[in-house]
Enzyme design. Structure first.
Site, PDB file in Angstrom:
ATOM      1  N   ILE A 192       0.861  -1.188   0.000  1.00  0.00           N
ATOM      2  CA  ILE A 192       0.000   0.000   0.000  1.00  0.00           C
ATOM      3  C   ILE A 192       0.899   1.241   0.000  1.00  0.00           C
ATOM      4  O   ILE A 192       1.737   1.393   0.891  1.00  0.00           O
ATOM      5  CB  ILE A 192      -0.878   0.050   1.282  1.00  0.00           C
ATOM      6  N   HIS A 231      -5.905  -6.362 -10.704  1.00  0.00           N
ATOM      7  CA  HIS A 231      -6.343  -7.149  -9.545  1.00  0.00           C
ATOM      8  C   HIS A 231      -7.024  -8.430 -10.029  1.00  0.00           C
ATOM      9  O   HIS A 231      -7.837  -8.379 -10.946  1.00  0.00           O
ATOM     10  CB  HIS A 231      -7.309  -6.323  -8.686  1.00  0.00           C
ATOM     11  N   ASP A 289      -6.656   4.557  -6.294  1.00  0.00           N
ATOM     12  CA  ASP A 289      -6.689   5.719  -5.397  1.00  0.00           C
ATOM     13  C   ASP A 289      -6.105   5.307  -4.045  1.00  0.00           C
ATOM     14  O   ASP A 289      -5.368   4.313  -3.966  1.00  0.00           O
ATOM     15  CB  ASP A 289      -8.110   6.308  -5.315  1.00  0.00           C
ATOM     16  N   ALA A 290      -6.439   6.022  -2.996  1.00  0.00           N
ATOM     17  CA  ALA A 290      -5.782   5.767  -1.697  1.00  0.00           C
ATOM     18  C   ALA A 290      -6.284   4.501  -0.999  1.00  0.00           C
ATOM     19  O   ALA A 290      -5.694   4.064  -0.009  1.00  0.00           O
ATOM     20  CB  ALA A 290      -5.960   6.977  -0.786  1.00  0.00           C
ATOM     21  N   GLY A 291      -7.345   3.893  -1.505  1.00  0.00           N
ATOM     22  CA  GLY A 291      -7.888   2.696  -0.851  1.00  0.00           C
ATOM     23  C   GLY A 291      -7.179   1.423  -1.288  1.00  0.00           C
ATOM     24  O   GLY A 291      -6.229   1.458  -2.064  1.00  0.00           O
ATOM     25  N   ASP A 342      -7.304  -1.505  -3.533  1.00  0.00           N
ATOM     26  CA  ASP A 342      -7.956  -1.973  -4.759  1.00  0.00           C
ATOM     27  C   ASP A 342      -9.245  -1.214  -5.066  1.00  0.00           C
ATOM     28  O   ASP A 342     -10.226  -1.788  -5.549  1.00  0.00           O
ATOM     29  CB  ASP A 342      -8.207  -3.492  -4.691  1.00  0.00           C
TER      30      ASP A 342
HETATM   31  C1  GRF Z   1      -1.557 -10.849 -10.350  1.00  0.00           C
HETATM   32  O1  GRF Z   1      -2.672 -11.700 -10.414  1.00  0.00           O
HETATM   33  C2  GRF Z   1      -1.887  -9.557  -9.686  1.00  0.00           C
HETATM   34  O2  GRF Z   1      -3.118  -9.033 -10.030  1.00  0.00           O
HETATM   35  C3  GRF Z   1      -1.874  -9.979  -8.250  1.00  0.00           C
HETATM   36  O3  GRF Z   1      -0.750 -10.823  -8.147  1.00  0.00           O
HETATM   37  C4  GRF Z   1      -0.491 -11.401  -9.403  1.00  0.00           C
HETATM   38  C5  GRF Z   1       0.891 -10.978  -9.815  1.00  0.00           C
HETATM   39  O4  GRF Z   1       1.463 -11.907 -10.647  1.00  0.00           O
HETATM   40  N1  GRF Z   1      -1.846  -8.846  -7.365  1.00  0.00           N
HETATM   41  P1  GRF Z   1       2.817 -11.622 -11.415  1.00  0.00           P
HETATM   42  O5  GRF Z   1       3.838 -11.117 -10.410  1.00  0.00           O
HETATM   43  O6  GRF Z   1       2.540 -10.594 -12.483  1.00  0.00           O
HETATM   44  O7  GRF Z   1       3.201 -12.946 -11.984  1.00  0.00           O
END
Ligand code: GRF
Length: 188
Positions: A91, A108, A140-142, A144
């Site tokens: 974060i 995400h 943003d600041a949250g 995801d």
């Molecule tokens: C992805 O699914 C990303 O969204 C999540 O962790 C994974 C990262 O994988 N936060 P990589 O490092 O790109 O292989």
């Protein structure tokens, strides 16, 4: 369009971007790749591709504000149009969000606003949803949160584990990320 990518892990999403840039499918300049800790696969991949890399190690700073300040300065030095969190599992503080207001992108592995946080795949599976997916959004600041740019759905299979589901999501996530970056590069 210049981007700085931030990674914490293996960097397979980043690799998709590197490959697309290398073979001319994506008109983007990866100015640098940075990590929040030493020894990430993401930084190794970038270095292997001849891209400048940096580490702003969270453990080297007294608190999140001090680390955020260092990371912000480092990224600003590359004057990127966008900073991409590509599996960046940290974060960032207010200073970073203000410096890159509207230009900090995140991917995400769930259909936000469902299942935010570090275990989006595990949480979706545990809840028992039949469809999940991936999201690319302006961060943003949250945690995801922020305006959604694009999403793709992935069906959950009866015998899915967190690993098998995440692998299928990542296939879609990589394609979605390239689509979004191409759109932004084209001025969308
Ligand atoms: C992805 O699914 C990303 O969204 C999540 O962790 C994974 C990262 O994988 N936060 P990589 O490092 O790109 O292989």
């Amino acid at each position: 369009m210049r981007i700085v990518a931030l990674v914490s892990g293996t960097g397979s999403n980043l690799q998709a971007v590197i490959d697309a840039v290398a073979d001319g499918r994506l008109d983007v300049e990866i100015a640098a790749v940075g990590a929040d800790r030493p020894g990430t696969g993401g930084v190794e991949r970038a270095a292997g591709a001849g891209i400048e890399t940096f580490v702003v190690d969270f453990g080297d700073y007294a608190d999140r504000a001090a680390w955020t300040h260092a990371l912000t300065q480092k990224c600003l030095a590359y004057a990127p149009d966008y900073v991409l969190s590509s599996g960046f599992m940290r974060i960032v503080g207010e200073e970073f969000i203000e410096a890159f207001d509207g230009t900090y992108l995140n991917t995400h592995p769930a259909l936000l606003p469902a299942f935010p946080g570090a275990h989006g795949v595990r949480d979706a599976l545990a809840y028992g949803v039949k469809v999940t997916g991936c999201t690319v959004h302006v961060a943003d600041a949250g945690v995801d949160t922020g305006p959604i740019l694009a999403q793709r759905a992935v069906a959950v299979r009866e015998d899915d584990t967190e690993e098998t589901l995440h692998e299928r999501i990542k296939i879609e996530e990589r394609a979605l990320l390239l689509e979004v970056l191409a759109g932004l590069a084209a001025g969308a």
